[in-house]
Design an enzyme around this catalytic site. Structure first.
Site, mmCIF file in Angstrom:
data_model
loop_
_atom_site.group_PDB
_atom_site.id
_atom_site.type_symbol
_atom_site.label_atom_id
_atom_site.label_comp_id
_atom_site.label_asym_id
_atom_site.label_seq_id
_atom_site.Cartn_x
_atom_site.Cartn_y
_atom_site.Cartn_z
ATOM 1 N N GLU A 80 0.840 -1.203 0.000
ATOM 2 C CA GLU A 80 0.000 0.000 0.000
ATOM 3 C C GLU A 80 0.875 1.253 0.000
ATOM 4 O OE1 GLU A 80 -1.778 -1.136 4.136
ATOM 5 O OE2 GLU A 80 -1.852 1.028 4.010
ATOM 6 N N CYS A 112 -3.103 -4.344 4.452
ATOM 7 C CA CYS A 112 -1.983 -5.137 4.970
ATOM 8 C C CYS A 112 -1.989 -6.594 4.522
ATOM 9 C CB CYS A 112 -1.954 -5.070 6.496
ATOM 10 S SG CYS A 112 -1.655 -3.411 7.109
ATOM 11 N N HIS A 235 -0.972 -11.492 11.249
ATOM 12 C CA HIS A 235 -0.625 -10.097 10.991
ATOM 13 C C HIS A 235 -0.392 -9.420 12.343
ATOM 14 C CE1 HIS A 235 -0.457 -6.112 9.511
ATOM 15 N NE2 HIS A 235 -1.586 -5.747 10.075
#
Lengths: 347, 142
Positions: A80, A112, A235
């Site tokens: 991103e 993400c 994550h």
């Protein structure tokens, strides 16, 4: 889900920049939070961006795979923080690797989880027989507004994975599962430099719901429980969230530890769970099963299960591991950090 | 980084594009007649005069022959000051000039082993081309 033709990872590599800023140094300047839950985060140097980091991670993956880059049928970069709004990151990476011109190249975006999204696409591409090998990279120079909570964690780094036939793999895919919904927990509008986030809303309806459901459904589909896994990687937006979801699913701290990097490198957005997965692969022994669960705001999770093969063990001291990059560190103060992140020009 | 508006001219787009093999992959030439490795690319071998030159990809490792720290940079490099430029003797023979990266001024030494990495060389303002190419840093491992 998995493709008809069995696939796996034949090479992987990581990259983390050299510079670190300690969380208490950011706190010294902004005094904007009550307590700190990580030590420091990585910061890209003046000449680094998503493209340069993707190139080094991919070169490390190529070295481990020991294949001719001309055999790579796709170079896919999930991020991103594209240096160009229009012009693919992936063509520059592919050119630097020597994979051009007979290849596919594209950029992927899903906050993400763009990295695992590129991995899933590469799995499908190789699994369908459209390419012998495909390269998927998750990488970011993460943005966080100065003074915002995100500034304590938003870091830089990434990891690259070359997908190929199972018989050549160092870890083969057992299955993957994706879980997405329209959940506006975190976003950045066009031409805006910093993202907006929903504070507490980023927790239960966003991160926890998607990571938990993706992991749970994949384990049910494969007939596994947490006890069947050697390691688990989530994550890592902060140190609390991955610990909490691991606990809810029934994983132990020992299973989480090998790929738990947020406390020493921060959150490299699309590079976060791929870097954790690369660190877990660095520690893996043949037969170890690893669960990788990404999370991308907006929102969704990809869960993937890989099992390490005999080829996971490489007695090559010249291969760079995630821990080599973590231990290479140069601490900087907040002023230098502002210069490196170009913060004086972005306000 | 310097944020001056400086639009890239179409001529320099082509020039940068033509240099990609050298800048991204350290591709020079190998002389088929005398076997010498050449960087940058040449049409005629300076050692034997042969025109029979083939592309050769350098491994990207060498050692620092000499270096200097730049405080008064040419246009386009203001954002990196101070930075260190080195003459690097590649393992295959040629001496090349490149910026060092991931180093501190006090940590650079003649004879130090270095390796090639791809980094941003410069950008033509916020609207212009970003130029990528080789720099060298101390060898991380092996």
């Amino acid at each position: 889900m998995k493709p008809n033709r069995e696939v796996g990872i034949i090479g992987y590599g990581a990259y983390i920049p050299r510079y670190r800023i300690r969380a208490d140094e950011i706190l010294r300047v902004w005094k904007s939070i009550d307590s700190i839950h990580l030590e420091e985060k990585s910061v890209p140097g003046l000449d680094e961006d998503t493209i340069t980091m993707a190139i080094e991670a991919a070169r490390n993956a190529l070295k481990r795979a020991a294949i001719d880059p001309q055999e790579i049928g796709a170079v896919w970069v999930g991020s991103e923080s594209k240096p160009y709004a229009v012009k693919p990151t992936a063509t520059i990476v592919a050119e630097a690797l020597g994979a051009t011109p007979h290849t596919n190249a594209a950029d992927w975006e899903f906050a993400c989880k763009a990295g695992t999204e590129a991995m899933q696409a590469a799995i499908g591409f190789v699994g369908s027989g459209m390419a012998k090998y495909a390269l998927a990279i998750g990488v970011d120079t993460a943005q966080g507004r100065p003074g915002d909570q995100l500034e304590y964690t938003a870091s830089a780094g990434g990891a690259a994975f070359i997908i190929g036939p199972k018989e050549e793999s160092l870890a083969y895919l057992e299955g993957s599962y994706s879980y997405v919904s329209d959940t506006p927990d975190f976003f950045r509008r066009p031409h805006q430099y910093y993202p907006q986030h929903g504070h507490r809303f980023t927790g239960e309806p966003a991160y926890f719901k998607h990571t938990y459901c993706a992991a749970q459904h994949l384990m049910e589909e494969l007939g596994y429980t947490p006890r069947d896994y050697a390691m688990v990687v989530f994550h890592q937006p902060n140190s609390k969230f991955p610990r909490r979801v691991a606990q809810r699913l029934g994983f132990t701290e020992e299973q989480l530890k090998p790929g738990f990097l947020v406390e020493v490198i921060g959150n490299a957005y699309a590079g976060s769970s791929p870097l954790g997965f690369a660190a877990a692969l660095d520690e893996a022994q043949p037969g170890d099963r690893i669960l990788l669960v990404s999370f991308g705001s907006g929102a969704g999770s990809d869960a993937l299960t890989f099992t390490a093969t005999e080829q996971i063990v490489k007695n090559d001291d010249t291969l760079l591991r995630v821990r080599d990059y973590i231990s290479r560190r140069r601490e900087i103060d907040y002023g230098t950090y502002c210069r490196y992140r170009d913060n004086l020009n972005n306000h | 980084m310097a944020r001056k508006k400086r639009k890239v001219k179409s001529m320099s787009l082509a020039r940068h594009w033509r240099l990609q093999d050298e800048r991204y992959k350290l591709i020079g030439r190998e002389c088929a007649a005398c076997g010498k490795k050449l960087f940058p690319t040449r049409d005629i071998c300076p050692h034997c005069g042969s025109r029979d030159l083939k592309p050769y990809r350098f491994a990207g490792r060498g050692e620092i022959y000499s270096y200097s720290t730049i405080y008064q940079p040419p246009a386009g490099y203001e954002g990196f000051v101070p930075y260190t430029v080195a003459l690097i003797r590649l393992d295959e023979g040629p001496l090349i000039t490149a910026q060092l990266t991931d180093v501190d001024r006090e940590g650079v030494e003649i004879g130090q082993r270095v390796e090639m990495v791809t980094r941003r060389l410069r950008e033509y303002g916020p609207e212009g081309l970003i130029v990528y190419g080789y720099k060298f840093r101390p060898v991380l491992k092996g």
